[in-house]
Write an enzyme that holds these catalytic residues in place. Sequence first.
Site, PDB file in Angstrom:
ATOM      1  N   GLY A 154       0.942  -1.194   0.040  1.00 60.17           N
ATOM      2  CA  GLY A 154       0.071   0.060  -0.039  1.00 60.17           C
ATOM      3  C   GLY A 154       0.774   1.138   0.026  1.00 60.17           C
ATOM      4  CE  LYS A 155      -1.907   6.359  -2.786  1.00 63.81           C
ATOM      5  NZ  LYS A 155      -3.034   7.452  -2.932  1.00 63.81           N
ATOM      6  NE  ARG A 156      -1.180   4.518   6.593  1.00 67.01           N
ATOM      7  CZ  ARG A 156      -1.771   3.678   7.288  1.00 67.01           C
ATOM      8  NH1 ARG A 156      -1.492   2.704   7.962  1.00 67.01           N
ATOM      9  NH2 ARG A 156      -3.118   4.135   7.210  1.00 67.01           N
ATOM     10  CG  ASP A 157       3.283  -1.232   2.870  1.00 70.11           C
ATOM     11  OD1 ASP A 157       3.473  -1.225   4.135  1.00 70.11           O
ATOM     12  OD2 ASP A 157       2.146  -1.448   2.367  1.00 70.11           O
ATOM     13  N   GLY A 158       5.529   2.338   0.762  1.00 70.82           N
ATOM     14  CA  GLY A 158       6.400   2.818  -0.026  1.00 70.82           C
ATOM     15  C   GLY A 158       5.688   2.713  -1.771  1.00 70.82           C
TER      16      GLY A 158
END
Length: 510
Positions: free
Chosen positions: A276-280
């Site tokens: 997801g966005k939070r994982d890059g």
Amino acid sequence: MKNPVTTYGYAFAHNNTMNESTDTNPTSSGTRVVTRFAPSPTGFMHIGGVRTALFAYLYAKKMGGEFILRIEDTDKAREVEGSIEHIQESLRWIGIEWDYGPDKPGIHGSCLQSERLDLYKKYAQKLIDKGLAYPDPYTTDEVAQFREKAQEEKRPFLFREHRPETFDTWDGTKPLRFKVPEVKRYHWHDEVRGALEAGEEMLDDVILIKADGFPTYNFAHIVDDHEMGVTHVMRGEEFISSTPKFLSLYDALEIPYPKFVTMPPIMAADGKKKLGKRDGAKDILAYKNDGYLPETMLNFLALIGWNPGTEQELFSKEELIEAFTLEKIQRSGGAFNEEKLLWMNKEYLQKIDTSAYVAYAQAAFPESITGLPNFSEETLTKLVPTIQERVHVRSEITEAAETGEYSWAFTTPEVPKELLKWKKDDSAHDAVPRLHKVHELLSTADFSTPESIKAAVWDYAEEVGRGELLWPLRVALSGRERSPDPFTCAYIVGKDETLLRIRNASETLA
Ligand code: GLU
């Protein structure tokens, strides 16, 4: 071992076993491999999309076939201006080239679905003629009520349960629906996942053409894949559950099925959840702005969910094309490992020539560096190899520059007395005669390389003790506890500046 049948629509399991489907060489059966990447122009070009495009591209090129970039712009409400250009720029950046695309129509006509509306109408007419398509008689509100009612009763909404007894003639003002002829269970083969099946609950009277005249994805992609001669449909696993819907349409249109090749999802580094966005997960061009090289991204993405079956990790595009096979596409998710990405970028950064690296580093330097009195491209060119051997990505250069790591190269440092003192010297003054002597030796030295500078002082350093000379010399030049060796420092700042800094240090210590 046969692949177990995987059922969709219900829970499905992942496993790590390689699939055993054979890569039938389509050239031997006379058909040329054609693959496509079919993005919707909705703005963002995330790495999952680029990876799908890359696999489709690699496979087509490996098989001597064609790769098509088709823009699925049939949902005008979701379309984001500029995304068609953005998609092309993203793919071009990592070196994916298409044989046909929005800018290259060729034999298939336009590669923008919005410019192929007549074609979808022609295919829709075939279904109407067969009694397999009809205008939706309801208003949008009525359909919404059916849906709500189904929800209240906790059953799936199926339009076919509301199918009218008799059909009006379609005048284009109402959505055109498919009359799904047979509600049955479908079994099919996926080149990666093996035998799959899904059932009745996925089959419905889906919309073929909307009231605005644009086709739906369900319908248009089948028409286009057929018209464009696509042999392998390579896409994400989110399309598996809809496949029975697609198959019922292929059957009704009497179109043979292409080969289905499901891409493994991209997982976060821990391998447990989807990236997801939070994982890059970023837009691919954000990686470009961050200073990742296109060679890095191409190589890195190719290894997410595919492996060559060897230990090799660094691949040029040509090597990837050579090595790529469908058999080595994994069923299970491939992890997005940011550490590996950094490692790989460093590997590729070390291969670029100095002038390219100068441009790379220059873009990373803040004003606090480029504004220094001795900042010049010449000095930067001499400094660059010391940066290039250590850095993984551009932001590391910016961070180091901000903490003052490179400032000494571009301005005379103020060097504290304590730092100049070699730990074995009893008094600060001890180093002064050594600095005088090295000043004398360097004033006639050849400054054309760090080695020529070293040659001028090395015998003397051996004579008085290396640390005793090299420590104060290096600190005099860089003003820092850690820096490149003194010969490199002297080479970077040049002869006049070297001599000046040695004199400054002697004065500080005296
Ligand atoms: N337009 C679809 C998407 O962007 C394409 C899916 C496919 O490759 O068939 O998800």
